[in-house]
Scaffold this active site. Structure first.
Site, PDB file in Angstrom:
ATOM      1  CD  GLU A 120      -8.366 -42.722  10.061  1.00  0.00           C
ATOM      2  OE1 GLU A 120      -9.131 -42.361  10.964  1.00  0.00           O
ATOM      3  OE2 GLU A 120      -7.534 -43.644  10.192  1.00  0.00           O
ATOM      4  CB  CYS A 133       1.460 -40.311   7.086  1.00  0.00           C
ATOM      5  SG  CYS A 133       1.255 -42.067   6.701  1.00  0.00           S
ATOM      6  CB  CYS A 140      -5.256 -52.020   2.094  1.00  0.00           C
ATOM      7  SG  CYS A 140      -3.602 -52.518   1.564  1.00  0.00           S
ATOM      8  CB  CYS A 144      -0.129 -56.559   6.251  1.00  0.00           C
ATOM      9  SG  CYS A 144       0.651 -56.297   4.631  1.00  0.00           S
ATOM     10  CB  CYS A 147      -1.576 -53.558   8.641  1.00  0.00           C
ATOM     11  SG  CYS A 147      -1.967 -51.904   8.027  1.00  0.00           S
ATOM     12  CB  CYS A 379       3.261 -47.068  11.869  1.00  0.00           C
ATOM     13  SG  CYS A 379       3.730 -48.156  10.529  1.00  0.00           S
TER      14      CYS A 379
END
Length: 399
Positions: A120, A133, A140, A144, A147, A379
Site C-alpha cells: 500500500e 508515503c 514487517c 510494534c 501498528c 499512520c
C-alpha cells in the site's frame, strides 16, 4: 556498506534473470553496463544511459517506442532486453478528506515464476504540497504492538525499482509527468506546483532493514537529473535500527524521523520491540551524532498518543529531558484504530495538555491531523494480504 543485518533469512544470491530486466532502480552506471551487454560500445552506452534516464524519470516514459531521439532499431533491441516497471493497480481509494491510497501489485518480469506481492502507498495532499508515503517491505518484522502493518509477517524486501515505481506510478496517476492530467476527485495542490512535493519512507516495513535498496531508490529520487526531489523533502522514518542511522545521514543525506512512542525502556520494549536490541540510550546517542543534524535539519520524533499508556504529564516532561541537546521537532500522532487493536487514542484534552508541556520547553510539537482513517490509510493502518513466501523464494529477493 559493510554492515549486515540478517532478519530471519540466510543471505542468498538472486537467481539469474529469465526475462527482460527492469531499468527502474538502476543507476546510470548500471544501465550503461547493461547496454554494453547487448552490444553497445562504452561511449554509446554512456550516452544512451543518459537518454534513457531522462525518458524514464523526467518524462515518465513506459514504452521504448516513445523515445524519439533513439534509432528505431535500437528501440526494438531495448524493448526485447528491458522493461520500464510500473506496478498493477489493484485498487485506488480516495478518502473523504482527499487522501488517496493505492494497493499496488508487483510482478518481477525477470523472474516470472515468483509470486506477485502487494503493498500500500498513500498520497496525503494539502493546498500547497503533496506527500507520498512509500513502502519499503512487504509486511514487517518489527511487530510494534500498536501498528497494523506489524500484524503482517515479512514477505520480502522491495527492490529499489519497486520502491521507485510507487513514486512513478503515483506521479503518473496524479498528472505529475509532462502532459499529465490532474485527477478531478480528491485533492491536489493548487497552481503550478508538483502534485508530489515530499516523500516519506513511512509506509509498510522498516526502511533500514532494507537499507541498500532504499538507499539506491532515494539517491535516484533526489538526483537533479532524475526525479529531482530535494533531500530536505525526503524523510526516512526508522523504529531505531541504530547501526544504519549514521550511514543514512552520510550516504543518503535525507531527513530523519524516529518512531519513538515511549520515554522508558520497559514500555518501549512492548510498544516497539526493536528497543530490546537497541535501547533508548543507544538510539538517542545515534540521533545526537546524526550527520548534518542542526536547527536547520532537525530530527523528527514521532510519538503516537495512547490513552493511559504514554500520555501523562510525567511522560511529556521526560520526553523533553530525553531530547535535550538534540535539534528536534516532535510529531504527536493520535492513535489510528484498526481491527483487533488493544489500544485507544488519548482524549483530545490530554493530547493538548501533553503538547503544551512540550511546546513550553521550546520544541515544535504539532499534533498530526489523522488523514485517511475511513480508508485505513492513516499512520499505522497499512497492510496487504500478501502471504509469507517460502524460504527459498524469500531468499531470492533478500539483498
Amino acid at each position: 556498506m559493510s554492515l549486515a543485518l540478517n532478519i530471519d533469512h540466510d543471505m542468498a544470491p538472486r537467481p539469474k534473470p529469465q526475462g527482460p530486466l527492469d531499468l527502474v532502480g538502476l543507476s546510470k552506471k548500471d544501465i550503461a553496463a547493461r547496454l554494453g551487454e547487448i552490444g553497445l560500445s562504452e561511449r554509446d552506452s554512456r550516452m544512451r544511459a543518459s537518454q534513457l534516464w531522462n525518458w524514464i524519470y523526467v518524462n515518465g516514459a513506459t514504452d521504448f517506442g516513445q523515445m524519439t531521439n533513439i534509432a528505431k532499431g535500437l528501440r526494438a533491441d531495448l524493448a526485447e532486453a528491458f522493461t520500464i516497471g510500473r506496478p498493477e493497480i489493484v485498487s485506488e481509494q480516495v478518502s473523504n478528506d482527499g487522501t488517496r491510497k493505492w494497493l499496488f501489485r508487483f510482478r518481477d518480469p525477470a523472474h516470472p515464476h515468483m509470486p506477485p506481492v502487494e503493498v500500500e502507498t498513500v498520497y496525503i495532499p494539502e493546498s500547497d504540497r503533496g506527500t507520498l508515503c512509500v513502502s519499503s517491505q512487504v509486511g514487517c518484522t518489527l511487530t510494534c504492538s500498536f501498528c497494523h502493518t506489524g500484524t503482517q509477517k515479512l514477505v520480502r524486501n522491495l527492490t529499489a525499482g519497486e520502491i521507485l515505481a510507487q513514486v512513478m506510478m503515483a506521479r503518473e496517476r496524479l498528472g505529475d509527468f509532462p502532459g499529465g492530467v490532474r485527477p478531478t476527485d480528491g485533492l491536489v495542490p493548487h497552481g503550478e506546483s508538483r502534485a508530489i512535493t515530499n516523500i516519506v519512507m513511512m509506509g509498510m516495513g522498516e526502511p533500514l532493514y532494507n537499507y541498500e535498496n532504499v538507499k539506491k531508490a532515494l539517491l535516484i529520487a533526489s538526483d537533479g537529473e532524475g526525479l529531482s526531489l530535494s533531500k530536505r523533502r525526503i524523510t526516512l522514518s526508522t523504529s531505531g535500527v541504530v547501526p544504519f542511522i549514521e550511514p543514512t545521514g552520510s550516504e543518503i543525506g535525507v531527513m530523519l524521523a524516529i518512531s519513538l512512542h515511549a520515554v522508558r525502556n520497559d514500555l518501549r520494549d512492548v510498544l516497539v520491540p526493536i528497543n530490546k536490541k537497541w535501547p533508548l540510550e543507544e538510539l538517542l546517542e545515534a540521533c545526537r551524532t546524526y550527520p548534518g543534524v542542526s536547527n536547520a535539519k532537525r530530527i523528527t520524533f514521532e510519538y503516537v498518543m495512547l490513552k493511559d499508556i504514554n500520555d501523562s504529564d510525567a511522560d511529556a516532561r521526560e520526553l523533553v529531558r530525553l531530547l535535550a541537546n538534540i535539534p528536534a521537532k516532535i510529531n504527536l500522532i493520535p492513535f489510528n484504530p484498526w481491527p483487533g487493536s488493544n489500544y485507544v487514542c488519548s482524549d483530545w484534552d490530554r493530547i493538548e495538555a501533553f503538547a503544551d508541556i512540550v511546546n513550553r520547553a521550546g520544541y515544535a510539537s504539532p499534533v498530526r491531523t489523522p488523514r485517511g482513517r475511513d480508508i485505513f490509510a492513516a499512520c499505522g493502518q497499512l497492510k496487504s494480504e500478501t502471504e509469507r513466501l517460502k524460504k527459498k523464494d524469500r531468499d531470492a529477493f533478500m539483498l
